[in-house]
Design a protein around this motif. Structure first.
Motif, PDB file in Angstrom:
ATOM      1  N   PHE A 263      13.206 -14.540  -4.622  1.00  0.00           N
ATOM      2  CA  PHE A 263      11.956 -14.210  -5.314  1.00  0.00           C
ATOM      3  C   PHE A 263      10.732 -14.317  -4.395  1.00  0.00           C
ATOM      4  O   PHE A 263       9.607 -14.091  -4.847  1.00  0.00           O
ATOM      5  N   GLY A 264      10.950 -14.669  -3.117  1.00  0.00           N
ATOM      6  CA  GLY A 264       9.848 -14.713  -2.156  1.00  0.00           C
ATOM      7  C   GLY A 264       8.798 -15.749  -2.480  1.00  0.00           C
ATOM      8  O   GLY A 264       7.604 -15.565  -2.182  1.00  0.00           O
ATOM      9  N   ILE A 265       9.187 -16.876  -3.084  1.00  0.00           N
ATOM     10  CA  ILE A 265       8.228 -17.890  -3.530  1.00  0.00           C
ATOM     11  C   ILE A 265       7.554 -18.555  -2.326  1.00  0.00           C
ATOM     12  O   ILE A 265       8.195 -18.828  -1.306  1.00  0.00           O
ATOM     13  N   GLY A 266       6.268 -18.813  -2.429  1.00  0.00           N
ATOM     14  CA  GLY A 266       5.518 -19.435  -1.345  1.00  0.00           C
ATOM     15  C   GLY A 266       4.559 -20.494  -1.859  1.00  0.00           C
ATOM     16  O   GLY A 266       4.639 -20.934  -3.022  1.00  0.00           O
ATOM     17  N   TYR A 267       3.637 -20.877  -0.994  1.00  0.00           N
ATOM     18  CA  TYR A 267       2.675 -21.929  -1.351  1.00  0.00           C
ATOM     19  C   TYR A 267       1.302 -21.572  -0.783  1.00  0.00           C
ATOM     20  O   TYR A 267       1.167 -21.193   0.393  1.00  0.00           O
ATOM     21  N   ALA A 268       0.263 -21.686  -1.621  1.00  0.00           N
ATOM     22  CA  ALA A 268      -1.122 -21.465  -1.195  1.00  0.00           C
ATOM     23  C   ALA A 268      -1.743 -22.823  -0.887  1.00  0.00           C
ATOM     24  O   ALA A 268      -1.822 -23.680  -1.776  1.00  0.00           O
ATOM     25  N   PRO A 269      -2.158 -23.070   0.374  1.00  0.00           N
ATOM     26  CA  PRO A 269      -2.732 -24.370   0.744  1.00  0.00           C
ATOM     27  C   PRO A 269      -3.963 -24.713  -0.094  1.00  0.00           C
ATOM     28  O   PRO A 269      -4.598 -23.840  -0.694  1.00  0.00           O
ATOM     29  N   GLY A 270      -4.311 -25.985  -0.108  1.00  0.00           N
ATOM     30  CA  GLY A 270      -5.413 -26.450  -0.941  1.00  0.00           C
ATOM     31  C   GLY A 270      -6.788 -26.153  -0.388  1.00  0.00           C
ATOM     32  O   GLY A 270      -7.787 -26.292  -1.106  1.00  0.00           O
ATOM     33  N   GLN A 271      -6.900 -25.766   0.914  1.00  0.00           N
ATOM     34  CA  GLN A 271      -8.212 -25.493   1.487  1.00  0.00           C
ATOM     35  C   GLN A 271      -8.860 -24.284   0.813  1.00  0.00           C
ATOM     36  O   GLN A 271      -8.182 -23.408   0.295  1.00  0.00           O
TER      37      GLN A 271
END
Length: 619
Positions: A157-165
């Motif tokens: 599903f190509g799941i990722g993460y968006a950093p908190g900055q």
């Protein structure tokens, strides 16, 4: 890719492709004399009635009537849209598809901008996936682990993460030479209204890429790791992302199984991904909206059955009622829709973990058919022993049945309503017929052309010696009378070559009704492709409501002699032009502005007229 596919290319392509090879890759065929035969892939049968002719480059089933060429077969069997089927055939024989309108600077600019946007979104998806693997993605990885998602499913599903900055993605894309304005336009950055400063839309969220049927990233959904609001955040509307059309998980479902027969519509990303983790790979989710007609048209092009999944609470029942209203007009024969209600307080994610995949699949199998849900919905809160409640019950069901397309399902539903209420079926049929005739009472002598289904009281003026176009009275013999714009459409569907006699300026069909809009689209398509075949024209609209409308006009007998059809169409055009000239400047201005806003190209004459009207009306 800009422009339409020319007819000459389609003819050349079909001449180079062998329909026996195309069909034989998907259906087991045996030589039978000069032809090949096998079991029909479009209906269940025990003895072969499906024939493929190498001489005629045509297939035909004597059981269900399915027929067509290699292009039609790919559209029906692989559930492809017309351009996709052409692309697949062209790639087989190494042909490049030419497009009309490639020299149009505006079309080239639009295509270039679209490609830039899609490339930008792919770059962003890659950025989010990489950040999930880094130390800053530790909390996101732990969250996904707690939700029980394997690395294999995360990759699928190509799941990722968006950093908190506030500007992590902004800085990354800026380093790649991507302008901030483009990032804002495609929903990756938010621009503060007062200060004009920009910042990342997705921050400290698990990110789910939303992909189209080909796997291209169109937008994103982000899920917070904690309890912040909103829990889910979607990309806004952009030049490539329209939440009323796209479905999360559709690409992944097709990748997992190219022979899908059923799709389950759920509410959220995690529902889709969690079901996939348990091997249920045929789920899709709407993107924060109710299911739309566009969603259903896309799904029914791929599968014959759609199952709506809702919570069992009041809100879930209300959502199901809205879905029922949307799906009714889509229920042509051969399609199925069912409704699954989960125990209160459960969603697919929690329930499949609690009871396992087999039990959840059993729930899907036992979901209520559309007919059962419709009758149950109408009976809610009513005492059917009371005449008044029974009348309201019957009226509600009958109103729903009227929205169904003509076919076996509609007939069976009427029969069942008759059985449940004790009212003779013919009475319900008479009621529906009277509802369809009601607009006739509004048509006065010499009134303007009626809408679809409304007959004329007297001939219209403006066609020769005060007569309406030929065949006007005879159209009543085939059922509801056609409106004049529908008559023009019918002529073009039966004989696409008639478009050659139309004026270059299509201002005569500037109306904002569906038939006028569709007429403009058909004319634009015919001009671009030069199509002589009605079948190829219909293929362009296959699987859509517009396609159903055109197919109905094609099936309807055209009672005008062949020799008189060109003059008939020219007479209709002249009538509409006269009616345009009789409109007020304000009405004409509104029509031209509506056409321009819809993205339709105005002719030179229309642009000049628009400028004159703007000066006249607003100056």
């Amino acid at each position: 890719m800009a422009g339409q596919i020319p007819q000459r290319f389609i003819d050349d392509l079909l001449a180079r492709v062998d329909v026996v090879e195309v069909v034989g890759e998907r259906v087991k065929l045996k030589k039978a004399g000069r032809n090949h035969s096998g079991l029909c892939p479009f209906h269940q049968e025990k003895s072969p009635s499906f024939t493929v002719s190498a001489d005629k480059q045509f297939y035909h089933c004597f059981g269900c009537g399915a027929h067509g060429n290699a292009l039609r077969f790919l559209m029906e069997y692989d559930k492809l849209r017309f351009p996709e089927a052409v692309e697949q055939l062209a790639s087989r024989v190494g042909m490049e598809i030419p497009r009309e309108g490639r020299d149009d600077p505006q079309a080239q600019a639009r295509e270039k901008k679209r490609k830039e946007g899609v490339n930008l979104l792919e770059m962003s998806a890659s950025f989010f996936r990489e950040r999930l693997k880094m130390p800053e993605g530790q909390a996101a990885r732990e969250y996904l682990e707690r939700r029980g998602l394997s690395l294999e499913v995360q990759r699928a599903f190509g799941i990722g993460y968006a950093p908190g900055q506030w500007d992590a993605l902004k800085q990354h894309l800026g380093g790649q030479g991507v302008a901030e304005g483009l990032q804002v336009e495609y929903g990756l950055l938010v621009q503060h209204e007062d200060s004009g400063r920009t910042y990342d839309r997705f921050r400290d969220r698990v990110v789910f890429p939303i992909r189209d049927i080909r796997g291209r990233t169109l937008g994103f959904g982000g899920r917070v790791l904690g309890d912040a609001k909103p829990k889910y955040l979607n990309s806004p509307e952009t030049p490539v992302f329209h939440k009323g059309r796209e479905l999360y998980g559709l690409y992944e479902a097709r990748q997992a199984n190219h022979r899908l027969e059923r799709l389950l519509i759920v509410e959220g990303y995690m529902d889709v991904v969690a079901l996939a983790q348990f091997g249920i790979v045929n789920a899709v989710a709407t993107l924060g909206t109710a299911t739309t007609e566009d969603h259903l048209q896309r799904l029914f092009r791929l599968v014959g059955e759609v199952v709506f999944c809702f919570d069992g609470d009041k809100a879930g029942r209300q959502a199901a009622a809205r879905a029922l209203e949307t799906v009714l007009p889509q229920m042509i024969d051969g399609r199925q829709a069912r409704f699954l209600f989960l125990p209160e307080g459960e969603d697919p994610d929690t329930l499949v973990r609690k009871e396992g995949a087999k039990a959840f699949e059993d729930r899907i199998t036992c979901a209520s058919p559309l007919s059962e849900f419709l009758f149950d919905q109408a009976a809610q809160g009513r005492d059917l022993a009371r005449v008044e409640d029974r009348e309201r019950y019957a009226s509600q069901v009958l109103a729903a049945i009227e929205r169904l397309p003509q076919g076996v399902l509609k007939s069976l539903m009427l029969t069942e309503l008759s059985r449940r209420t004790g009212v003779d079926e013919s009475r319900f049929e008479a009621l529906m017929a009277s509802h369809q005739r009601q607009p006739d009472t509004m048509a006065g002598v010499g009134a303007a052309p009626a809408e679809e289904g409304v007959a004329f009281e007297e001939p219209m003026s403006g066609f020769g010696e005060g007569m309406a176009p030929s065949g006007m009275s005879r159209s009543k013999r085939q059922g509801a009378a056609l409106g004049l714009m529908a008559r023009a459409l019918q002529l073009l569907v039966h004989e696409p070559r008639l478009f050659e006699s139309l004026p270059e300026d299509d201002g005569w069909c500037l109306g904002d009704d569906d038939d006028s809009r569709l007429c403009r689209e058909v004319i634009g398509l015919l001009r671009a492709g030069g199509y002589a075949s009605a079948q190829v024209l219909l293929m362009h609209f296959h699987g859509s409501q517009d396609g159903e409308r055109l197919a109905a006009l094609a099936r309807r007998e055209l009672l005008i002699p062949v020799a008189a059809r060109r003059a008939e169409l020219e007479g209709l055009v002249e009538y509409f032009r006269r009616r345009q000239r009789q409109r007020s400047p304000e009405e004409e201005l509104d029509a031209l502005l509506a056409k321009d806003r819809a993205g339709e190209r105005l002719s030179r004459e229309e642009r000049e007229r628009l400028m004159a009207l703007l000066t006249e009306v607003r100056g």
